[in-house]
Design an enzyme around this catalytic site. Structure first.
Site, PDB file in Angstrom:
ATOM      1  N   ARG A   1     -14.624   2.405  -1.234  1.00  0.00           N
ATOM      2  CA  ARG A   1     -14.162   1.958  -2.894  1.00  0.00           C
ATOM      3  C   ARG A   1     -15.133   1.112  -3.389  1.00  0.00           C
ATOM      4  O   ARG A   1     -16.059   0.585  -3.243  1.00  0.00           O
ATOM      5  CB  ARG A   1     -12.935   1.055  -3.518  1.00  0.00           C
ATOM      6  CG  ARG A   1     -12.479   0.356  -3.920  1.00  0.00           C
ATOM      7  CD  ARG A   1     -11.571  -0.155  -4.650  1.00  0.00           C
ATOM      8  NE  ARG A   1     -10.241   0.292  -4.775  1.00  0.00           N
ATOM      9  CZ  ARG A   1      -8.980   0.265  -4.664  1.00  0.00           C
ATOM     10  NH1 ARG A   1      -9.010  -1.318  -5.117  1.00  0.00           N
ATOM     11  NH2 ARG A   1      -8.021   0.951  -5.012  1.00  0.00           N
TER      12      ARG A   1
ATOM     13  N   HIS B   1      -9.880   8.430  -8.143  1.00  0.00           N
ATOM     14  CA  HIS B   1      -9.324   7.881  -7.621  1.00  0.00           C
ATOM     15  C   HIS B   1      -8.171   8.682  -6.619  1.00  0.00           C
ATOM     16  O   HIS B   1      -7.033   8.884  -7.110  1.00  0.00           O
ATOM     17  CB  HIS B   1      -8.005   6.620  -7.936  1.00  0.00           C
ATOM     18  CG  HIS B   1      -7.570   5.613  -7.491  1.00  0.00           C
ATOM     19  ND1 HIS B   1      -7.886   5.764  -6.176  1.00  0.00           N
ATOM     20  CD2 HIS B   1      -6.515   4.850  -7.435  1.00  0.00           C
ATOM     21  CE1 HIS B   1      -7.273   4.659  -5.471  1.00  0.00           C
ATOM     22  NE2 HIS B   1      -6.153   4.331  -6.005  1.00  0.00           N
TER      23      HIS B   1
ATOM     24  N   GLN C   1      -4.662   8.136  -4.151  1.00  0.00           N
ATOM     25  CA  GLN C   1      -3.707   7.355  -5.445  1.00  0.00           C
ATOM     26  C   GLN C   1      -2.835   9.083  -5.835  1.00  0.00           C
ATOM     27  O   GLN C   1      -1.899   9.178  -5.516  1.00  0.00           O
ATOM     28  CB  GLN C   1      -4.284   6.105  -6.622  1.00  0.00           C
ATOM     29  CG  GLN C   1      -3.171   5.710  -7.147  1.00  0.00           C
ATOM     30  CD  GLN C   1      -2.096   5.321  -6.923  1.00  0.00           C
ATOM     31  OE1 GLN C   1      -2.053   4.543  -6.338  1.00  0.00           O
ATOM     32  NE2 GLN C   1      -0.365   5.477  -7.120  1.00  0.00           N
TER      33      GLN C   1
ATOM     34  N   ASP D   1      -1.547   3.476 -16.509  1.00  0.00           N
ATOM     35  CA  ASP D   1      -2.380   2.171 -16.322  1.00  0.00           C
ATOM     36  C   ASP D   1      -2.192   1.498 -16.992  1.00  0.00           C
ATOM     37  O   ASP D   1      -2.453   1.219 -17.589  1.00  0.00           O
ATOM     38  CB  ASP D   1      -3.556   3.734 -15.267  1.00  0.00           C
ATOM     39  CG  ASP D   1      -4.659   2.798 -14.022  1.00  0.00           C
ATOM     40  OD1 ASP D   1      -3.752   1.364 -14.238  1.00  0.00           O
ATOM     41  OD2 ASP D   1      -5.543   3.250 -14.296  1.00  0.00           O
TER      42      ASP D   1
ATOM     43  N   CYS E   1       0.298   3.274 -10.964  1.00  0.00           N
ATOM     44  CA  CYS E   1      -0.672   3.468  -9.413  1.00  0.00           C
ATOM     45  C   CYS E   1      -0.357   1.471  -9.322  1.00  0.00           C
ATOM     46  O   CYS E   1      -0.262   1.322  -7.723  1.00  0.00           O
ATOM     47  CB  CYS E   1      -2.335   4.410  -9.895  1.00  0.00           C
ATOM     48  SG  CYS E   1      -2.113   3.075 -10.448  1.00  0.00           S
TER      49      CYS E   1
ATOM     50  N   ARG F   1       0.895   5.906  -0.596  1.00  0.00           N
ATOM     51  CA  ARG F   1      -0.193   6.005  -0.314  1.00  0.00           C
ATOM     52  C   ARG F   1      -0.321   6.142   1.073  1.00  0.00           C
ATOM     53  O   ARG F   1      -1.338   6.058   1.991  1.00  0.00           O
ATOM     54  CB  ARG F   1      -0.840   4.259  -0.774  1.00  0.00           C
ATOM     55  CG  ARG F   1      -0.812   4.455  -2.429  1.00  0.00           C
ATOM     56  CD  ARG F   1      -1.960   5.066  -3.093  1.00  0.00           C
ATOM     57  NE  ARG F   1      -3.059   4.706  -2.119  1.00  0.00           N
ATOM     58  CZ  ARG F   1      -3.670   3.820  -2.759  1.00  0.00           C
ATOM     59  NH1 ARG F   1      -3.537   3.432  -3.870  1.00  0.00           N
ATOM     60  NH2 ARG F   1      -5.289   4.193  -2.049  1.00  0.00           N
TER      61      ARG F   1
HETATM   62  N1  NVA Z   1      -7.927   2.559 -12.901  1.00  0.00           N
HETATM   63  C1  NVA Z   1      -7.320   1.343 -12.262  1.00  0.00           C
HETATM   64  C2  NVA Z   1      -6.413   1.648 -10.962  1.00  0.00           C
HETATM   65  C3  NVA Z   1      -6.775   0.285 -10.102  1.00  0.00           C
HETATM   66  C4  NVA Z   1      -5.684   0.856  -8.993  1.00  0.00           C
HETATM   67  C5  NVA Z   1      -8.737   0.871 -12.540  1.00  0.00           C
HETATM   68  O1  NVA Z   1      -9.427   1.694 -11.784  1.00  0.00           O
HETATM   69  O2  NVA Z   1      -9.372  -0.770 -11.543  1.00  0.00           O
HETATM   70  N1   CP Z   2      -2.776   1.248  -6.711  1.00  0.00           N
HETATM   71  C1   CP Z   2      -4.557   0.959  -5.919  1.00  0.00           C
HETATM   72  O1   CP Z   2      -5.313   1.209  -5.608  1.00  0.00           O
HETATM   73  O2   CP Z   2      -4.329  -0.453  -5.474  1.00  0.00           O
HETATM   74  P1   CP Z   2      -5.071  -1.605  -4.738  1.00  0.00           P
HETATM   75  O3   CP Z   2      -6.811  -1.445  -6.620  1.00  0.00           O
HETATM   76  O4   CP Z   2      -4.146  -2.141  -4.956  1.00  0.00           O
HETATM   77  O5   CP Z   2      -5.747  -1.100  -4.146  1.00  0.00           O
END
Ligand code: NVA
Ligand code: CP
Length: 304
Positions: free
Chosen positions: A104, A131, A134, A222, A261, A289
């Site tokens: 990540r 992502h 997800q 989101d 998500c 997930r």
């Molecule tokens: N769009 C959000 C998704 C978090 C799981 C982010 O990138 O922070």
């Molecule tokens: N939806 C998701 O990826 O959550 P986290 O940021 O908690 O991993």
């Protein structure tokens, strides 16, 4: 066998994605896709986080343990990544220890650096651009509640962010209609939209929330501020008209479900009445997930 990275939904054909989802559904149903009870015994997964996580970390960790494998977690600040060691060198070193790496990270370019220098499969655990783990869980959740996603209508409400881009990829790969309602200043990347159109995808984007949700089977939103975005009043004001509230859900189809998500911000992108209401399936989505990523890990490690 070529190395099996899981990087994005546009980099796999639909049959491969379906194979992973079929395995995920089988795991969830308690009828695993292989006869082995611990198919990934002896394998180690490294999870690398340059951004925070709750779901991704726990679901990958638990999923790998359930498959018989081991897990190591590295966070930016407590590893040499936080002191400037390159992703390339980290990739070279970890590849000597582990069998698969999930990353990540802040920038898609770092994921590609990992891919270039690792010699084991790499999984995209979220970048600024996409992502995919997800959205695999999201597709699974839609099918759990509404049956095959092909031919359904999905409405995306709000920021044209990493999740929006991955939904665009999914619309093509899983053959559903995607209507994105986004402020003009926060459209998804033009390249993702152009790719979808070139593939014959049914994807549209404009600023008209009511037309996007009209008759939708699935309503998705989101956070207004993704990790790495600059929060502020300008952004809030742009996104406020795209809040998913009861009126928005009432305009959707009679059996429409709500996805997010997570993490969610009640009173911003969604009201409490919607996310905690009867059409919300966000807890199934979070659970999925776990199952979806077990399918992904099995595919990456050549077990399906
Ligand atoms: N769009 C959000 C998704 C978090 C799981 C982010 O990138 O922070
Ligand atoms: N939806 C998701 O990826 O959550 P986290 O940021 O908690 O991993």
């Amino acid at each position: 066998m070529d190395r099996r990275d899981f990087l994005d939904l546009d980099t796999h054909d639909r049959a491969t994605l379906r194979r992973m989802l079929d395995a995920a559904k089988a795991f969830k149903a308690g009828t695993p896709p292989t006869a082995e009870s611990k198919p990934l015994a002896g394998k180690t997964l490294a999870l690398i986080f340059e951004k925070p996580s709750t779901r991704t970390r726990v679901s990958f960790e638990v999923g790998m343990l359930q498959l018989g494998g081991d897990v190591i977690v590295l966070e930016r600040e407590s590893s040499q990544l936080g002191r400037g060691e390159t992703v390339a060198d980290t990739a070279r070193v970890l590849s000597r220890y582990v069998d698969i790496i999930m990353l990540r990270t802040t920038k898609v370019e770092k994921l590609m650096e990992m891919v270039e220098h690792a010699t084991v499969p790499v999984v995209n655990g979220l970048t600024d651009r996409t992502h995919p783990c997800q959205v695999m869980a999201d597709v699974m959740t839609v099918e759990q509640h509404l049956g095959p996603i092909a031919g359904k209508r999905v409405a995306w409400c709000g920021d044209g962010n990493n999740m929006a881009t991955t939904w665009i990829h999914a619309a093509v790969r899983f053959d559903f209609e995607l209507r994105l309602a986004c402020p003009d200043q926060l459209h998804p990347p033009a390249g993702a939209l152009a790719w979808a159109r070139a593939q014959g995808g049914r994807v549209s984007v404009d600023a008209d929330l009511s037309s996007a949700v009209s008759g939708a089977d699935v309503v998705v939103t989101d956070t207004w501020v993704s990790m790495g975005d600059e929060p502020g009043i300008v952004r809030d004001n742009l996104l406020r008209p795209f809040q998913v509230d009861d009126r928005v859900m009432a305009a959707a189809g009679p059996n429409a479900i709500f996805l997010h998500c997570l993490p969610a911000h009640r009173g911003q992108e969604v009201t409490a009445s919607v996310i905690d209401g009867p059409r919300s399936v966000v807890w199934d989505e979070a659970e999925n997930r776990l199952h979806a990523q077990k399918g992904i890990l099995m595919w990456c490690l050549g077990k399906i």
